[in-house]
Design a protein around this motif. Structure first.
Motif, PDB file in Angstrom:
ATOM      1  N   VAL A 109       0.860  -1.179   0.000  1.00 43.49           N
ATOM      2  CA  VAL A 109       0.000   0.000   0.000  1.00 43.49           C
ATOM      3  C   VAL A 109       0.902   1.237   0.000  1.00 43.49           C
ATOM      4  N   SER A 120      -4.129  -3.097  -9.582  1.00 44.32           N
ATOM      5  CA  SER A 120      -4.007  -2.111  -8.513  1.00 44.32           C
ATOM      6  C   SER A 120      -5.379  -1.518  -8.219  1.00 44.32           C
ATOM      7  N   LEU A 164      -7.405   4.510  -4.516  1.00 45.02           N
ATOM      8  CA  LEU A 164      -8.437   5.174  -3.732  1.00 45.02           C
ATOM      9  C   LEU A 164      -8.377   6.668  -4.000  1.00 45.02           C
ATOM     10  N   ASP A 177     -12.590   4.984   2.520  1.00 45.45           N
ATOM     11  CA  ASP A 177     -11.986   4.046   3.472  1.00 45.45           C
ATOM     12  C   ASP A 177     -12.484   2.656   3.106  1.00 45.45           C
ATOM     13  N   HIS A 217      -5.971  -5.602   4.321  1.00 43.13           N
ATOM     14  CA  HIS A 217      -5.320  -4.294   4.231  1.00 43.13           C
ATOM     15  C   HIS A 217      -6.369  -3.198   4.088  1.00 43.13           C
ATOM     16  N   SER A 218      -6.044  -2.029   4.608  1.00 40.02           N
ATOM     17  CA  SER A 218      -6.937  -0.884   4.510  1.00 40.02           C
ATOM     18  C   SER A 218      -6.347   0.177   3.585  1.00 40.02           C
ATOM     19  N   LEU A 219      -7.219   0.793   2.821  1.00 39.85           N
ATOM     20  CA  LEU A 219      -6.892   2.010   2.081  1.00 39.85           C
ATOM     21  C   LEU A 219      -7.787   3.082   2.657  1.00 39.85           C
ATOM     22  N   THR A 220      -7.193   4.152   3.167  1.00 39.19           N
ATOM     23  CA  THR A 220      -8.012   5.176   3.789  1.00 39.19           C
ATOM     24  C   THR A 220      -7.468   6.565   3.497  1.00 39.19           C
ATOM     25  N   ARG A 263      -4.418   7.061  -2.487  1.00 41.81           N
ATOM     26  CA  ARG A 263      -3.647   5.907  -2.018  1.00 41.81           C
ATOM     27  C   ARG A 263      -3.786   4.800  -3.065  1.00 41.81           C
ATOM     28  N   ALA A 298      -3.106   0.435  -3.711  1.00 42.03           N
ATOM     29  CA  ALA A 298      -2.723  -0.911  -3.286  1.00 42.03           C
ATOM     30  C   ALA A 298      -2.401  -1.726  -4.524  1.00 42.03           C
TER      31      ALA A 298
END
Length: 290
Positions: free
Chosen positions: A10, A206, A209, A213, A220-223, A227, A229
């Motif tokens: 990330v 991919s 974001l 959130d 995994h988090s994207l916030t 961003r 991943a």
């Protein structure tokens, strides 16, 4: 459920900068070191959201060349006026996509549309660069002006949706013509929504974001904003859960297994080809804008 693609990493933007005087961008690759992981994609700039005051001038980026790849511009807010040395021109309005294949070379300019510049407002766009295989790098340039009405929408049933710009989503095909297999989905998720996005086995993939959130594969988090991943080539889908209302761009592509040599607006296979590109541009072989 099919095997899911795994999250490899990330990342945030590697650089924040202006392109010309019209595009304040956060670069999500390659400035953060992502290259092989995102092949066949070369660059992704997230422009804005940024407020422009009313102006008698039209900001943007003046004429410049490209060779050896494609530029994909997705408009969310604001409008861009485009013209190039192949005789193409037009306006990219919110929801529209411009897919320009520079190939053997074009010179173009991208400026804020006059009425938008006069009134001012929020500007938000994404520009993605897609590599071309050696066999077509020197082919004739091509221009695809894709309006929002031409982009099919897959509804998720709980308020969210995916606009299929390129590739295929559950049998729904996007309008963009591509030289190698590429998927590009513009995704909106509502808080609490869970979806599985189909992505081909063997593709680099991919999730970008724009804002929100989300949880990816429960691991995994994207916030926040801007961003990305990266996902494994193995696996044929990815599970995403929105913790709050979120806007995403999902991209996948079959890697192009060829050397990459790049210099500014030129992406070829060898240094010699880059030198030739510079010489051809200086000699006017990529055309010029009147």
């Amino acid at each position: 459920m099919a095997e899911q693609k795994k999250v490899l990493g990330v990342y945030g933007p590697g650089s924040n900068h202006w392109v010309g005087d019209g595009f304040p961008v956060r670069n999500l690759f390659p400035s953060n070191g992502l290259e092989a992981e995102v092949n066949p994609f070369l660059m992704l700039d997230y422009a804005g959201p940024n407020e422009f005051k009313p102006s008698g001038k039209t900001p943007g980026v003046g004429q410049h060349p490209h060779r050896g790849f494609e530029t994909v511009t997705i408009a969310y807010q604001g409008s861009v006026e485009h013209r190039d040395s192949a005789g193409n021109s037009g306006v990219i309005y919110p929801g529209d996509v411009q897919w320009m294949t520079a190939a053997s070379g074009v010179v173009h300019e991208e400026m804020h549309e006059k009425e938008f510049a006069r009134k001012g407002g929020i500007f938000e766009m994404v520009q993605l660069w897609v590599n071309l295989p050696k066999a077509v790098k020197m082919s004739k340039p091509r221009y695809q002006a894709i309006t929002k009405e031409q982009i099919p929408v897959v509804e998720f049933g709980t308020g969210g949706h995916a606009r299929v710009i390129a590739g295929e989503f559950n049998g729904v095909k996007g309008p963009a013509l591509t030289f190698t297999p590429v998927n590009l989905f513009d995704v909106v998720l509502k808080a609490g929504e869970k979806v599985e996005i189909p992505l081909p086995e063997g593709h680099n993939a991919s999730i970008v974001l724009r804002k929100g959130d989300v949880s990816i594969d429960g691991t995994h988090s994207l916030t926040g904003e801007a961003r990305i991943a990266t996902l494994s080539q193995s696996g044929s889908g990815v599970a995403i859960e929105a913790k709050k209302d979120s806007t995403l761009l999902v991209l996948s592509g079959e890697p192009i297994q060829e050397p990459v040599a790049s210099y500014g607006p030129f992406v070829m296979n060898t240094r010699e080809e880059l030198v030739q590109a510079v010489e051809d541009y200086k000699a006017g072989k990529m055309g010029q804008l009147a």
